[in-house]
Design an enzyme around this catalytic site. Structure first.
Site, short mmCIF file in Angstrom:
data_model
loop_
_atom_site.label_atom_id
_atom_site.label_comp_id
_atom_site.label_asym_id
_atom_site.label_seq_id
_atom_site.Cartn_x
_atom_site.Cartn_y
_atom_site.Cartn_z
N THR A 99 73.31 75.26 51.44
CA THR A 99 74.75 75.46 51.66
C THR A 99 75.48 74.96 50.42
O THR A 99 75.46 73.75 50.15
CB THR A 99 75.23 74.68 52.89
OG1 THR A 99 74.48 75.10 54.02
CG2 THR A 99 76.71 74.92 53.15
N LYS A 174 79.42 80.65 55.90
CA LYS A 174 78.91 79.32 56.25
C LYS A 174 80.06 78.29 56.22
O LYS A 174 80.13 77.38 57.06
CB LYS A 174 77.79 78.91 55.29
CG LYS A 174 77.27 77.51 55.44
CD LYS A 174 76.37 77.30 56.64
CE LYS A 174 76.08 75.82 56.83
NZ LYS A 174 74.86 75.48 57.49
N LYS A 242 79.58 66.93 52.27
CA LYS A 242 79.42 67.86 51.13
C LYS A 242 79.99 69.23 51.51
O LYS A 242 80.75 69.83 50.76
CB LYS A 242 77.93 67.92 50.80
CG LYS A 242 77.49 68.85 49.72
CD LYS A 242 76.83 70.12 50.19
CE LYS A 242 75.68 70.03 51.14
NZ LYS A 242 75.15 71.31 51.58
#
Ligand code: NAP
Length: 298
Positions: A99, A174, A242
């Site tokens: 990701t 995502k 993150k």
């Protein structure tokens, strides 16, 4: 495509590579910490010393590392995929299951295209359990014909496989998914806090709400872990932080207000500052416990 490479054998990469083996692919793996390749070799895979050496042996290579600079290192670093040279690259498909930033993904795709290699961004959702069971949701960005060639690879690792659009569309999808995960987590922890203050049986409350319109993946999979005091990862707070930084960057570019997401992101950050960075995302509950002066497990 018969021979596939897998780079990065962490909580997600190890079981995803394993599922490629189970589906009958020949798999060559690499991990920065070489000792982690042993279980995959024992399961029937092969290992190579560098990402470039893996790329030289395969038709498609998957990457599953932590963050944007890590993917850059694995593709463009001194021993990275591109060090395999032009003859390898012009036949190679790179599939990034990590990701990372959608904007930087587009730059990586353009840079790889200069040497003839194709990049699909293919981040996943469904957690460690989905990776182990081969039931991940996989969201893919890139050229449709390249996606079509790779469907058997995705089917070995996941159940819901969607071509979302051109390069970067998988990572952008995502980012949307992570907004939902973060905000669901906040709602779940608050609902469970209310259940405690009402003197409800947490297990019964979870059973009822999971079956109703309030249900979510978080409620089904992480609610019971909170009720049991289990903060083990799964998906670490450091990693969702993150991801939420990526979401905030994207929203900032388009000047999109996201008040719910920003509140959840600040509270996830507080959990990390409080020492829970390497716990699972369900450790968000510790922040709600501190605000409310209670324990879910009491
Ligand atoms: P993890 O268990 O911490 O594994 C990270 C992997 O990346 C390890 O193999 C690590 O190698 C490697 N790595 C990190 N930096 C590197 C670098 N600079 N060069 C080479 N290798 C590097 O993390 P994970 O949970 O598997 O997550 C991997 C990716 O999947 C992340 O992007 C995460 O956001 C995403 N993801 C995770 C979940 C989940 O539930 N865990 C769910 C969906 C998506 P070493 O072994 O040498 O440290």
């Amino acid at each position: 495509m018969k021979r596939i490479g897998y780079l990065g054998l962490g909580i997600m990469g190890d079981p995803m590579a394993r599922n490629l083996l189970k589906a009958g692919f020949e798999v060559t793996v690499w991990n920065r910490t070489a000792a982690k390749t042993k279980p995959l070799i024992d399961a029937g895979g092969a290992a190579a010393d560098t990402p470039a050496a893996v790329a030289a042996q395969v038709q498609a290579v998957c990457i599953n590392v932590t963050d944007t600079p890590d993917v850059e290192q694995v593709i463009f670093g001194p021993d990275g995929i591109t060090a395999a040279g032009p003859d390898v690259l012009k036949k190679l498909i790179v599939i990034d299951n990590s990701t990372i930033s959608p904007a930087v993904t587009r730059q990586f795709a353009e840079k790889l295209a200069e040497s003839g290699a194709e990049l699909l961004d293919a981040p996943v959702s469904g957690g460690d359990v989905g990776a182990q069971n081969g039931t991940l949701s996989i969201m893919v960005g890139g050229k449709p014909d390249v996606f079509n060639k790779c469907v058997p690879i995705f089917e070995a690792m996941g159940k819901a496989i969607t071509h979302c659009g051109p390069s970067g569309a998988g990572q952008a999808t995502k980012a949307c998914n992570q907004v939902l995960c973060a905000v669901h987590m906040m709602g779940m922890c608050e609902a469970m806090a209310l259940a405690k203050s009402e003197g409800l049986d947490l297990e019964k409350m979870l059973a009822v709400t999971t079956a109703g319109a309030g249900g979510s993946w978080a409620l089904t999979n992480l609610g019971p872990r909170i009720a049991a005091g289990d903060l083990d990862p799964g998906f670490m707070i450091d990693l969702i932080n993150k991801d939420l930084a990526i979401v905030r960057d994207e929203a900032k570019q388009s000047r999109l207000p996201m008040p719910g997401l920003n509140l959840a992101a600040d509270l996830f950050n507080a959990a990390a500052i409080d020492g829970h960075g390497r716990d699972g995302t369900q450790a968000f509950c510790t922040v709600v416990e501190k605000l409310g002066g209670f324990k879910y497990t009491d």
